[in-house]
Design a protein around this motif. Structure first.
Motif, PDB file in Angstrom:
ATOM      1  N   ASN A 225       0.841  -1.196   0.000  1.00  0.00           N
ATOM      2  CA  ASN A 225       0.000   0.000   0.000  1.00  0.00           C
ATOM      3  C   ASN A 225       0.877   1.247   0.000  1.00  0.00           C
ATOM      4  O   ASN A 225       1.753   1.397   0.862  1.00  0.00           O
ATOM      5  N   THR A 226       0.654   2.125  -0.967  1.00  0.00           N
ATOM      6  CA  THR A 226       1.463   3.340  -1.054  1.00  0.00           C
ATOM      7  C   THR A 226       0.612   4.434  -1.718  1.00  0.00           C
ATOM      8  O   THR A 226      -0.600   4.286  -1.841  1.00  0.00           O
ATOM      9  N   ASN A 227       1.242   5.525  -2.148  1.00  0.00           N
ATOM     10  CA  ASN A 227       0.515   6.524  -2.944  1.00  0.00           C
ATOM     11  C   ASN A 227       1.417   6.952  -4.088  1.00  0.00           C
ATOM     12  O   ASN A 227       2.605   6.605  -4.124  1.00  0.00           O
ATOM     13  N   ILE A 228       0.884   7.705  -5.036  1.00  0.00           N
ATOM     14  CA  ILE A 228       1.635   8.027  -6.257  1.00  0.00           C
ATOM     15  C   ILE A 228       2.973   8.695  -5.912  1.00  0.00           C
ATOM     16  O   ILE A 228       4.012   8.353  -6.466  1.00  0.00           O
ATOM     17  N   LYS A 229       2.933   9.643  -4.953  1.00  0.00           N
ATOM     18  CA  LYS A 229       4.159  10.392  -4.596  1.00  0.00           C
ATOM     19  C   LYS A 229       5.266   9.479  -4.075  1.00  0.00           C
ATOM     20  O   LYS A 229       6.434   9.708  -4.315  1.00  0.00           O
ATOM     21  N   LYS A 231       5.767   6.188  -4.644  1.00  0.00           N
ATOM     22  CA  LYS A 231       6.116   4.972  -5.397  1.00  0.00           C
ATOM     23  C   LYS A 231       7.621   4.847  -5.641  1.00  0.00           C
ATOM     24  O   LYS A 231       8.205   3.791  -5.460  1.00  0.00           O
ATOM     25  N   LEU A 232       8.242   5.952  -6.070  1.00  0.00           N
ATOM     26  CA  LEU A 232       9.674   5.900  -6.389  1.00  0.00           C
ATOM     27  C   LEU A 232      10.479   5.494  -5.154  1.00  0.00           C
ATOM     28  O   LEU A 232      11.358   4.619  -5.232  1.00  0.00           O
ATOM     29  N   ASN A 233      10.172   6.104  -4.000  1.00  0.00           N
ATOM     30  CA  ASN A 233      10.917   5.775  -2.770  1.00  0.00           C
ATOM     31  C   ASN A 233      10.736   4.319  -2.380  1.00  0.00           C
ATOM     32  O   ASN A 233      11.681   3.655  -1.941  1.00  0.00           O
ATOM     33  N   VAL A 234       9.514   3.816  -2.561  1.00  0.00           N
ATOM     34  CA  VAL A 234       9.251   2.407  -2.230  1.00  0.00           C
ATOM     35  C   VAL A 234      10.114   1.502  -3.111  1.00  0.00           C
ATOM     36  O   VAL A 234      10.756   0.558  -2.640  1.00  0.00           O
ATOM     37  N   ILE A 235      10.158   1.807  -4.410  1.00  0.00           N
ATOM     38  CA  ILE A 235      10.945   0.981  -5.344  1.00  0.00           C
ATOM     39  C   ILE A 235      12.428   1.046  -4.981  1.00  0.00           C
ATOM     40  O   ILE A 235      13.128   0.024  -4.974  1.00  0.00           O
ATOM     41  N   ILE A 236      12.893   2.258  -4.650  1.00  0.00           N
ATOM     42  CA  ILE A 236      14.316   2.407  -4.265  1.00  0.00           C
ATOM     43  C   ILE A 236      14.622   1.555  -3.037  1.00  0.00           C
ATOM     44  O   ILE A 236      15.647   0.861  -2.972  1.00  0.00           O
ATOM     45  N   ALA A 346       3.057  -5.902  -6.311  1.00  0.00           N
ATOM     46  CA  ALA A 346       2.299  -4.799  -6.921  1.00  0.00           C
ATOM     47  C   ALA A 346       2.239  -3.605  -5.974  1.00  0.00           C
ATOM     48  O   ALA A 346       2.006  -3.770  -4.775  1.00  0.00           O
ATOM     49  N   LEU A 347       2.479  -2.405  -6.532  1.00  0.00           N
ATOM     50  CA  LEU A 347       2.322  -1.184  -5.742  1.00  0.00           C
ATOM     51  C   LEU A 347       0.878  -0.712  -5.902  1.00  0.00           C
ATOM     52  O   LEU A 347       0.421  -0.482  -7.019  1.00  0.00           O
ATOM     53  N   ILE A 348       0.178  -0.571  -4.793  1.00  0.00           N
ATOM     54  CA  ILE A 348      -1.253  -0.266  -4.810  1.00  0.00           C
ATOM     55  C   ILE A 348      -1.491   1.115  -4.206  1.00  0.00           C
ATOM     56  O   ILE A 348      -0.986   1.403  -3.112  1.00  0.00           O
ATOM     57  N   ILE A 349      -2.262   1.949  -4.918  1.00  0.00           N
ATOM     58  CA  ILE A 349      -2.616   3.248  -4.349  1.00  0.00           C
ATOM     59  C   ILE A 349      -4.083   3.196  -3.888  1.00  0.00           C
ATOM     60  O   ILE A 349      -4.816   2.289  -4.291  1.00  0.00           O
ATOM     61  N   PRO A 350      -4.501   4.139  -3.030  1.00  0.00           N
ATOM     62  CA  PRO A 350      -5.873   4.080  -2.520  1.00  0.00           C
ATOM     63  C   PRO A 350      -6.893   3.898  -3.656  1.00  0.00           C
ATOM     64  O   PRO A 350      -6.774   4.509  -4.709  1.00  0.00           O
ATOM     65  N   GLY A 351      -7.841   2.998  -3.435  1.00  0.00           N
ATOM     66  CA  GLY A 351      -8.878   2.758  -4.450  1.00  0.00           C
ATOM     67  C   GLY A 351      -8.570   1.575  -5.361  1.00  0.00           C
ATOM     68  O   GLY A 351      -9.412   1.155  -6.137  1.00  0.00           O
ATOM     69  N   GLU A 352      -7.349   1.033  -5.265  1.00  0.00           N
ATOM     70  CA  GLU A 352      -6.976  -0.066  -6.190  1.00  0.00           C
ATOM     71  C   GLU A 352      -7.118  -1.460  -5.577  1.00  0.00           C
ATOM     72  O   GLU A 352      -6.861  -2.453  -6.242  1.00  0.00           O
ATOM     73  N   MET A 353      -7.498  -1.520  -4.303  1.00  0.00           N
ATOM     74  CA  MET A 353      -7.596  -2.831  -3.654  1.00  0.00           C
ATOM     75  C   MET A 353      -8.604  -3.736  -4.376  1.00  0.00           C
ATOM     76  O   MET A 353      -8.419  -4.947  -4.456  1.00  0.00           O
ATOM     77  N   LYS A 368      -0.578 -11.457  -0.575  1.00  0.00           N
ATOM     78  CA  LYS A 368      -0.274 -11.117   0.818  1.00  0.00           C
ATOM     79  C   LYS A 368       0.212  -9.687   0.867  1.00  0.00           C
ATOM     80  O   LYS A 368       0.955  -9.258  -0.019  1.00  0.00           O
ATOM     81  N   GLU A 369      -0.154  -8.981   1.928  1.00  0.00           N
ATOM     82  CA  GLU A 369       0.350  -7.604   2.053  1.00  0.00           C
ATOM     83  C   GLU A 369       1.817  -7.645   2.476  1.00  0.00           C
ATOM     84  O   GLU A 369       2.243  -8.502   3.248  1.00  0.00           O
ATOM     85  N   MET A 370       2.581  -6.696   1.947  1.00  0.00           N
ATOM     86  CA  MET A 370       4.024  -6.640   2.239  1.00  0.00           C
ATOM     87  C   MET A 370       4.319  -5.207   2.690  1.00  0.00           C
ATOM     88  O   MET A 370       3.720  -4.274   2.184  1.00  0.00           O
ATOM     89  N   THR A 371       5.192  -5.057   3.668  1.00  0.00           N
ATOM     90  CA  THR A 371       5.588  -3.687   4.038  1.00  0.00           C
ATOM     91  C   THR A 371       7.064  -3.531   3.729  1.00  0.00           C
ATOM     92  O   THR A 371       7.813  -4.501   3.722  1.00  0.00           O
TER      93      THR A 371
END
Length: 372
Positions: A225-229, A231-236, A346-353, A368-371
């Motif tokens: 679970n993330t948001n558009i802003k 996404k890049l940091n999550v991938i890094i 998969a990177l999911i933003i609000p509304g995509e569940m 499964k959810e991953m953090t």
């Protein structure tokens, strides 16, 4: 578990398979090989990419070739240059110890046709081709397919999603009713049914490798679970933790793939983008670097990833989930090849569940959810 010998494969081929570390048949090989060796039949094989399809159709095809006749007896159609080269290479390796020589030629766009025409003047038993290039060569009378006994369509769904309907129709129209058609596909969309209607015999044999799963069972599925802003940091963060692992990141658009690739490069990662406008030469260069492991990650669109076949990919990352179910199957199938395990994240933003729940239900998988 059956052995290749029990399936009916001859000793010379088994010796070559051993050398390639192919000791036990995969599910699709176990089901397809005896059928194709035992009878002249049309066949539909539903199997994920990375499950050993090339040997499943390649070994029976090689067994059917009469090496003493210098004529094209087998035709394999595949969607991309990479896949054509890979099939050609594998068939060549399978034939290492056989008596007599079986010649396999690969032809595809993006290379001078004159060079391929020259190559086809040598004795050739099997032609592996992309659809457009094969038609071009037949129309120039550079290849004679009048003695073909077997036509194999590999990754049929990918060929259709890449827009090869008309070319495939033309190829099937060459059929003088004495071909056996073997069609392999990960999914079975309506367009395939329409394409083969009337061209395959009514008693076509259908074999499904994983009856319940349209997605390889060695893949585990996760969402973050993330948001558009962010996404890049999550991938890094994901890539930083997985410095020794290789993977593919999927973007929906070409512009998105280029942008993400540049941002990851600027952050110090060994990354390149694969996108549709690349010249074949550039694409080959990127794929070589990825295969020899000087690149850690490819950023790709769905279309550009066609035909990517690299073993030991640990993960697939979805920058956005795809619009089509089939695309999720193809994307995640880039990992967990040749019996290995892999992760699809998969990177999911609000509304995509909702999308995740739809994928779970339609494909019979569990996320499964991953953090991070």
């Amino acid at each position: 578990m059956a052995t290749f010998s029990e399936l009916g494969i001859s000793k010379a081929y088994i010796k070559a398979l051993k050398e390639l570390d192919i000791i036990f048949p995969t599910k699709i090989q176990e089901e397809v090989i005896p059928t194709l060796l035992g009878s002249k039949t049309d066949l539909i094989g539903l199997a994920q990419t990375g499950t050993g399809k090339t040997a499943a159709f390649g070994l029976p095809l090689l067994h059917s070739i009469d090496a003493s006749k210098a004529e094209v007896q087998g035709l394999i159609i595949a969607p991309t240059r990479e896949l054509v080269q890979q099939i050609q290479k594998q068939l060549f390796k399978f034939t290492k110890y056989i008596d007599g020589k079986i010649f396999v030629e690969g032809v595809y766009g993006g290379e001078k046709i004159t060079k391929q025409i020259r190559a086809l003047t040598r004795p050739t038993h099997i032609v592996v081709a992309t659809p457009g290039r094969l038609i071009d060569l037949v129309e120039r009378e550079a290849v004679d397919i009048s003695n073909v006994k077997t036509l194999i369509l590999d990754e049929a769904d990918e060929m259709l999603s890449m827009g090869f309907q008309e070319e495939l129709r033309s190829i099937l129209a060459y059929n003088t009713s004495k071909w056996n058609i073997w069609l392999f596909s990960a999914t079975m969309p309506e367009e395939i049914k329409q394409l083969i209607e009337g061209t395959m015999s009514a008693d076509v044999v259908s074999i499904e490798a994983n009856r319940n799963a349209s997605v390889n069972e060695n893949i585990s599925h996760h969402f973050i679970n993330t948001n558009i802003k962010d996404k890049l940091n999550v991938i890094i963060r994901i890539l930083s933790k997985r410095k020794d692992e290789r993977g593919v990141i999927f973007c929906r658009t070409k512009a998105g793939a280029q942008k993400l690739s540049k941002e990851l490069k600027d952050s110090g990662f060994a990354v390149e983008a694969l996108e549709g406008d690349m010249l074949q030469k550039e694409r080959d260069k990127v794929m070589r670097a990825f295969k020899n492991e000087s690149l850690q990650v490819l950023v790709s669109t769905d279309i550009s990833a066609r035909g990517i076949d690299v073993n030991n990919l640990a993960f697939v990352l979805h920058h956005q989930l795809p619009d089509h179910l089939d695309y999720y199957t193809h994307r995640s199938g880039r990992t967990a090849r040749a019996g290995n395990t892999g992760q699809s994240i998969a990177l999911i933003i609000p509304g995509e569940m909702q999308k995740v729940l739809e994928l779970q239900k339609a494909l019979g998988i569990k996320f499964k959810e991953m953090t991070v």
